[in-house]
Scaffold this active site. Structure first.
Site, PDB file in Angstrom:
ATOM      1  N   ASP A 139      36.547  41.503  41.695  1.00 25.41           N
ATOM      2  CA  ASP A 139      36.465  41.361  40.234  1.00 25.41           C
ATOM      3  C   ASP A 139      36.182  39.909  39.864  1.00 25.41           C
ATOM      4  OD1 ASP A 139      36.841  41.235  37.527  1.00 25.41           O
ATOM      5  OD2 ASP A 139      38.837  42.127  37.521  1.00 25.41           O
ATOM      6  N   GLU A 173      44.129  44.399  36.275  1.00 25.18           N
ATOM      7  CA  GLU A 173      42.724  44.787  36.075  1.00 25.18           C
ATOM      8  C   GLU A 173      42.155  45.562  37.280  1.00 25.18           C
ATOM      9  OE1 GLU A 173      40.945  41.065  34.979  1.00 25.18           O
ATOM     10  OE2 GLU A 173      41.987  41.054  33.056  1.00 25.18           O
ATOM     11  N   ASP A 211      41.217  45.995  27.388  1.00 31.79           N
ATOM     12  CA  ASP A 211      40.819  45.035  28.416  1.00 31.79           C
ATOM     13  C   ASP A 211      40.601  43.716  27.675  1.00 31.79           C
ATOM     14  OD1 ASP A 211      39.486  43.405  30.195  1.00 31.79           O
ATOM     15  OD2 ASP A 211      37.770  44.742  30.492  1.00 31.79           O
ATOM     16  N   LYS A 269      41.616  32.567  27.408  1.00 33.27           N
ATOM     17  CA  LYS A 269      42.456  33.354  28.324  1.00 33.27           C
ATOM     18  C   LYS A 269      42.883  32.499  29.519  1.00 33.27           C
ATOM     19  CE  LYS A 269      42.283  37.573  31.129  1.00 33.27           C
ATOM     20  NZ  LYS A 269      41.495  38.769  31.440  1.00 33.27           N
TER      21      LYS A 269
END
Ligand code: AMP
Length: 567
Positions: free
Chosen positions: A169, A146, A7, A69
């Site tokens: 999320d 994800e 992850d 990211k």
């Protein structure tokens, strides 16, 4: 061969593996399950990653990078001292470090990983993630969304044959909503929606801005270090508000200390515009999936930022029920991606869940429409694959020439939801030749193929000549080519990474430096004394004495940290 699950988060990253019939999170060299996604270059020119790098965010902001990211798949370069790195290269350092942790834990070499990415990541971002894997020496055949990973983790946990999930999320930098259905061993993604620029960091930003406006200061007036310190205080305050009812943010300036107190009610008030932004993707995901709120079996909160009570109560109100939280919100994705890695390895004790995914955004090309009298309106978006179409998918559309004796047709590929291409994202451009003929008589077929990893291939062919351009899209992204990856791989290999074994001592020193900068007067003296003693022991290289002194230094630093928190 063992495949690991990773992850690769905005704030933290985790690595997992299937061990004795379950997906297990592997601790890093410091024994922690979360590795901060932070990279720094130290005074010896060595790369440090994770906790140590995180400490250096304050003491060496110009040599440390975080939250990269958000820029995956772009050419934004991060300067770390004399080095310049792309986001995918910084990610490669994180992946390398997780790979080393897994290798140390499992006692064998690891060469393959499944990596999770936000469902909303576009083609360029996904490709950049794969390249990051390559740069880290990991084969990455499979990327997993994800939310799908989280649903797999919950699906396996609940063991219900049939479930409709909504995964909410909220990570550090991205927000994803997905609706999935588990039915007869098939995990079907019904829809995804989200916001690539909304996450927990925006809530931290609210507190940092509040502090600045309260003291009538501008962010640009502050040095890089003070900005980092402010951010850290805002982050601590945000986390404190997750457990307590109020908190005080304190910051040391040359002319004294400035502070502000805030309680949960005020924070919730401040957060309202962000909460409103969270609601939109939820509505869109439900609409696209044609699922009503009442039909959902479980609402699952994922991502560190869902620990904020404001999110718990917001989702509670929005869905009219409390979200599920039997898995740790920080770990659900990593557990799921570990399960997927095991499925890829074809573990016997694991029945394969067949995954279906959707294309998260509409893909199409630019066309011109005739207005009559030889006039045309150009730049109109013509969707070829609509958002939330189940993948893999391959769709073809035919287009004709627009003017007499046209000898070539340009096919641009865009992603987005706007009627006009100028508002969408240009993914690539391609041109194919056609024989000259009167307008409208020559045609081309444009085929878009979107695979399970979210990678798009465009194929254009002339109907008359049969000439084909099997187009790997010439992406707008300025990522690395295959040759460049090979070259860069060698270069990155040559950059020394701080050895795992000595990380604990390194962390103590980095933490000592940070606390020295954050404190004053007597506290500084205490830190200096303890650090000098520790450094002296390090030089003598007597392991027993180093350990003893390290424990003493840690106690001193813990006390100072506590003192600063209370102050
Ligand atoms: P992730 O990308 O899933 O690791 O989520 C990271 C985000 O979660 C960051 O914005 C953190 O500030 C936030 N976060 C982590 N722990 C907490 C907490 N206890 N309270 C509020 N936010 C948190």
């Amino acid at each position: 061969m063992t495949i690991i699950g990773i992850d690769l988060g905005t704030t933290n990253s985790l690595v997992s593996c299937w061990i004795n019939g379950e997906s297990v999170i592997i601790p890093n060299a410091l024994g922690n399950r979360l590795t901060p996604s932070v990279v720094s270059v130290d005074e010896n020119g060595e790369i440090v990653v994770g906790e140590v790098a995180k400490e250096r965010l304050i003491t060496h902001p110009g040599k440390t990078a975080s939250v990269f990211k958000r820029y995956m798949g772009t050419s934004k370069a991060f300067s770390l001292g004399t080095y310049r790195f792309l986001p995918e290269e910084l990610s490669a350092f994180i992946l390398k470090s997780l790979k080393a942790d897994a290798e140390a834990y499992l006692g064998k070499e690891i060469t393959e990983a499944v990596i999770s990415v936000p469902a909303y990541f576009n083609d360029a971002q996904r490709r950049a993630t794969k390249r990051a894997g390559q740069l880290a020496g990991l084969k990455v055949e499979r990327l997993l969304s994800e939310p799908t990973a989280a649903a797999i983790a919950y699906g396996l946990h609940q063991q219900e044959p049939e479930t409709k999930f909504l995964i909410f999320d909220l990570g550090g930098g991205t927000f994803d909503v997905s609706i999935l259905e588990l039915f007869d061993g098939i995990m079907e993604v019904k829809s995804v929606a989200g916001d690539n620029f909304l996450g927990g960091e925006d809530f931290t930003g609210l507190l940092a801005s509040l502090f600045l406006s309260h003291h009538q200061m501008e962010q640009s007036e502050l040095s890089g270090k003070v900005q980092m310190a402010l951010w850290k205080q805002a982050e601590l305050c945000k986390q404190a508000l997750s457990t307590g009812r109020d908190c005080t943010m304190t910051l040391q300036f040359e002319d004294g200390v400035k502070e502000i107190s805030i309680d949960r009610a005020r924070f919730e008030q401040l957060a309202k515009p962000l909460l409103a932004r969270l609601q939109k993707p939820v509505e869109r995901a439900l609409r696209d999936a044609a699922v009503k709120l009442g039909e959902l079996d479980a609402i699952i909160l994922v991502g560190g930022a869902t620990r904020m009570p404001v999110i718990f109560s917001f989702t509670g109100k929005l869905f009219g029920r409390l979200p599920a939280n039997s898995l740790h919100p920080d770990e659900a994705v990593a557990i799921g991606v570990g399960i997927q890695a095991a499925m890829k390895e074809r573990h016997e004790d694991l029945e394969e869940i067949i995954l279906t995914d959707v294309c998260p955004y509409t893909l199409g090309t630019s066309i011109s429409k005739s207005l009559g009298n030889g006039r045309y309106e150009s730049g109109i978006f013509d969707p070829i694959i609509e958002r939330n179409t189940v993948v893999p998918v391959s769709r073809v559309r035919r287009y004709n020439t627009l003017i007499d004796n046209q000898t070539a047709i340009a096919v641009d590929t865009y992603q987005g939801e706007s009627r006009l291409v100028e508002n969408n994202i240009l993914l690539g451009e391609l041109t194919i030749n056609v024989p000259p003929a009167p307008a409208g008589l020559q045609s081309i077929d444009v085929r878009y193929t979107y695979d399970i990893n979210g990678i798009l291939e465009v194929e254009v062919s002339s109907v008359e000549t049969g000439e084909k351009k099997v187009a790997i899209i010439q992406e707008k992204e300025t990522g690395l080519s295959l040759e460049e990856i090979a070259e860069r791989f060698k270069e990155l290999e040559a950059i020394k990474v701080h050895p795992r074994e000595r990380l604990e001592n390194r962390l103590l020193l980095a933490r000592g430096e940070r606390l020295y900068e954050e404190s004053l007067a007597e506290q500084r003296q205490v830190i200096v004394d303890a650090m000098v003693r520790f450094e002296d022991k390090l030089k003598k290289q007597d392991m027993r004495e180093i350990k003893q002194e390290a424990e003493k230094l840690k106690r001193v630093l813990d006390q100072i940290e506590e003192f600063l928190r209370l102050w």
